[in-house]
Enzyme design. Structure first.
Site, PDB file in Angstrom:
ATOM      1  N   MET A   1       0.797  -1.192   0.000  1.00 26.38           N
ATOM      2  CA  MET A   1       0.000   0.000   0.000  1.00 26.38           C
ATOM      3  C   MET A   1       0.847   1.266   0.000  1.00 26.38           C
ATOM      4  O   MET A   1       0.534   2.145  -0.756  1.00 26.38           O
ATOM      5  CB  MET A   1      -0.975  -0.056   1.156  1.00 26.38           C
ATOM      6  CG  MET A   1      -1.338   1.280   1.686  1.00 26.38           C
ATOM      7  SD  MET A   1      -1.522   1.505   3.435  1.00 26.38           S
ATOM      8  CE  MET A   1      -0.398   0.492   4.225  1.00 26.38           C
ATOM      9  N   PRO A   2       1.919   1.391   0.756  1.00 28.50           N
ATOM     10  CA  PRO A   2       2.715   2.611   0.596  1.00 28.50           C
ATOM     11  C   PRO A   2       3.387   2.663  -0.771  1.00 28.50           C
ATOM     12  O   PRO A   2       3.785   1.641  -1.323  1.00 28.50           O
ATOM     13  CB  PRO A   2       3.766   2.508   1.701  1.00 28.50           C
ATOM     14  CG  PRO A   2       3.165   1.603   2.707  1.00 28.50           C
ATOM     15  CD  PRO A   2       2.376   0.609   1.899  1.00 28.50           C
ATOM     16  N   PHE A   3       3.469   3.866  -1.293  1.00 31.23           N
ATOM     17  CA  PHE A   3       4.217   4.127  -2.515  1.00 31.23           C
ATOM     18  C   PHE A   3       5.397   5.000  -2.105  1.00 31.23           C
ATOM     19  O   PHE A   3       5.210   6.038  -1.480  1.00 31.23           O
ATOM     20  CB  PHE A   3       3.340   4.843  -3.538  1.00 31.23           C
ATOM     21  CG  PHE A   3       4.060   5.158  -4.816  1.00 31.23           C
ATOM     22  CD1 PHE A   3       4.307   4.169  -5.742  1.00 31.23           C
ATOM     23  CD2 PHE A   3       4.504   6.444  -5.074  1.00 31.23           C
ATOM     24  CE1 PHE A   3       4.978   4.447  -6.922  1.00 31.23           C
ATOM     25  CE2 PHE A   3       5.170   6.738  -6.252  1.00 31.23           C
ATOM     26  CZ  PHE A   3       5.410   5.738  -7.171  1.00 31.23           C
ATOM     27  N   VAL A  33       3.495  -2.907   7.413  1.00 33.64           N
ATOM     28  CA  VAL A  33       3.329  -3.108   5.972  1.00 33.64           C
ATOM     29  C   VAL A  33       3.651  -4.566   5.647  1.00 33.64           C
ATOM     30  O   VAL A  33       4.655  -5.105   6.128  1.00 33.64           O
ATOM     31  CB  VAL A  33       4.268  -2.155   5.188  1.00 33.64           C
ATOM     32  CG1 VAL A  33       4.293  -2.489   3.708  1.00 33.64           C
ATOM     33  CG2 VAL A  33       3.833  -0.719   5.398  1.00 33.64           C
ATOM     34  N   THR A  72       3.943   7.830   0.344  1.00 32.14           N
ATOM     35  CA  THR A  72       2.504   8.070   0.281  1.00 32.14           C
ATOM     36  C   THR A  72       1.826   6.801   0.764  1.00 32.14           C
ATOM     37  O   THR A  72       2.137   5.705   0.283  1.00 32.14           O
ATOM     38  CB  THR A  72       2.053   8.388  -1.160  1.00 32.14           C
ATOM     39  OG1 THR A  72       2.782   9.524  -1.631  1.00 32.14           O
ATOM     40  CG2 THR A  72       0.561   8.680  -1.214  1.00 32.14           C
TER      41      THR A  72
END
Length: 130
Positions: A1-3, A33, A72
């Site tokens: 999910m994090p970019f 994560v 993000t």
């Protein structure tokens, strides 16, 4: 999910990969994560054709080893989790890539589930299973 986007001055492929691993491992350890949730853009700047600009803001002396990390991710982490994340990124960037912790600048931008599409033009987090 994090970019994640990592920009590093004077970084070759090995250093960029080490920085990418440092950030990913820190996110796995501190904010939960999943191990296979890795989406990163790793960019090395040569100082001539592309470069990074920085100053000694807030009394922190930076040099040519500077690294900018932009993350993000969906909202919901506590201030304590975010602080642990920043600290662990700096520690692992030093351990994996030899980057001085003072040279690691991290920004975090949060958004909502509807703000993500992982492919096929679908907001996977926002779609209910059939």
């Amino acid at each position: 999910m994090p970019f994640v986007r990592i920009d590093a001055l004077g970084a070759d492929r090995d250093r960029l990969e080490a920085l990418g691993r440092a950030v990913h491992d820190a996110m796995v350890e501190t904010i939960g994560v999943p191990v296979d949730d890795r989406f990163q853009v790793l960019v090395g700047h040569d100082g001539v054709n592309s470069t990074l600009r920085y100053e000694d803001y807030l009394g922190i002396h930076r040099d040519e080893g500077v690294v900018f990390v932009a993350i993000t991710m969906r909202s919901g982490r506590t201030p304590e989790q975010k602080q642990a994340l920043y600290r662990r990124i700096a520690e692992l960037a030093h351990a994996y890539a030899g980057t001085e912790p003072r040279n690691v600048l991290v920004t975090l931008t949060e958004n909502e589930t509807i703000d993500w599409s992982f492919g096929n033009g679908v907001a996977q987090y926002a779609v209910s299973p059939a």
